[in-house]
Write a protein that holds these residues in place. Structure first.
Motif, PDB file in Angstrom:
ATOM      1  N   ALA A  19       4.497  14.119  89.570  1.00  0.00           N
ATOM      2  CA  ALA A  19       5.006  14.068  88.209  1.00  0.00           C
ATOM      3  C   ALA A  19       4.318  13.008  87.352  1.00  0.00           C
ATOM      4  N   ALA A  45       3.439  17.045  83.712  1.00  0.00           N
ATOM      5  CA  ALA A  45       4.533  18.025  83.744  1.00  0.00           C
ATOM      6  C   ALA A  45       5.656  17.570  82.818  1.00  0.00           C
ATOM      7  N   ASP A  46       5.353  17.516  81.504  1.00  0.00           N
ATOM      8  CA  ASP A  46       6.367  17.118  80.529  1.00  0.00           C
ATOM      9  C   ASP A  46       7.575  18.041  80.643  1.00  0.00           C
ATOM     10  N   THR A  47       8.759  17.455  80.659  1.00  0.00           N
ATOM     11  CA  THR A  47       9.981  18.267  80.732  1.00  0.00           C
ATOM     12  C   THR A  47      10.804  18.173  79.461  1.00  0.00           C
ATOM     13  N   GLY A  48      10.454  17.268  78.575  1.00  0.00           N
ATOM     14  CA  GLY A  48      11.198  17.063  77.341  1.00  0.00           C
ATOM     15  C   GLY A  48      11.186  15.597  76.970  1.00  0.00           C
ATOM     16  N   HIS A  51      11.206  12.785  79.784  1.00  0.00           N
ATOM     17  CA  HIS A  51      10.072  12.625  80.705  1.00  0.00           C
ATOM     18  C   HIS A  51       8.831  13.318  80.138  1.00  0.00           C
ATOM     19  N   TYR A  52       7.954  12.507  79.552  1.00  0.00           N
ATOM     20  CA  TYR A  52       6.694  13.043  79.044  1.00  0.00           C
ATOM     21  C   TYR A  52       5.631  11.950  79.039  1.00  0.00           C
ATOM     22  N   VAL A  76       5.301  19.870  76.193  1.00  0.00           N
ATOM     23  CA  VAL A  76       5.788  20.766  77.242  1.00  0.00           C
ATOM     24  C   VAL A  76       4.948  22.036  77.317  1.00  0.00           C
ATOM     25  N   ASN A  77       4.652  22.635  76.180  1.00  0.00           N
ATOM     26  CA  ASN A  77       3.923  23.908  76.154  1.00  0.00           C
ATOM     27  C   ASN A  77       2.459  23.747  75.780  1.00  0.00           C
TER      28      ASN A  77
END
Length: 130
Positions: A19, A45-48, A51-52, A76-77
């Motif tokens: 991560a 693996a940004d999750t929002g 956590h980025y 994220v995308n």
């Protein structure tokens, strides 16, 4: 039993670093006398918002920060992604700089890129002088 412990430790080690932010490429371009622009490509693996990957910096081997780019939102995308920073002061007598990346949960990643300022390219970096 020893084999199971070894495999378990390897899996834990892989999960712990999976991560963290990864530096894919660094491009340094000389803008003027002792002034540089860096473009850094990261994967994380940004999750929002919790956590980025939230920044990267260029430092001397002694840890002096020459330039820091804050990333203000998650990507994220948009992976991988590249962001740049101009006006980085790198003196002519320096022989190398190090690029480090940061994320909100893990802090500074152990994945660093050392740029040899005497070479036009190396592992994960390119250098362009005027």
């Amino acid at each position: 039993m020893k084999g199971i412990i070894t495999i378990s430790l390897l899996l834990l080690s892989t999960l712990a670093t999976a991560a963290e932010v990864k530096i894919l490429q660094v491009e340094l371009r000389e803008q003027g006398p002792q002034t540089w622009r860096a473009a850094v490509t990261l994967r994380h693996a940004d999750t929002g918002w919790e956590h980025y990957a939230d920044g990267w910096r260029v430092v001397t081997p002694d840890g002096e920060v020459l330039g820091h780019r804050t990333l203000h939102h998650p990507h994220v995308n948009e992976q991988p992604f590249t962001r740049s920073l101009s006006g980085i002061a790198i003196s002519q007598d320096m022989t190398q700089v190090i690029v480090e990346a940061h994320d909100k949960v893990h802090g500074w990643s152990p994945d660093r890129v050392t740029v040899d300022l005497k070479q036009s390219q190396g592992e994960r970096y390119r250098l362009e002088r005027r």
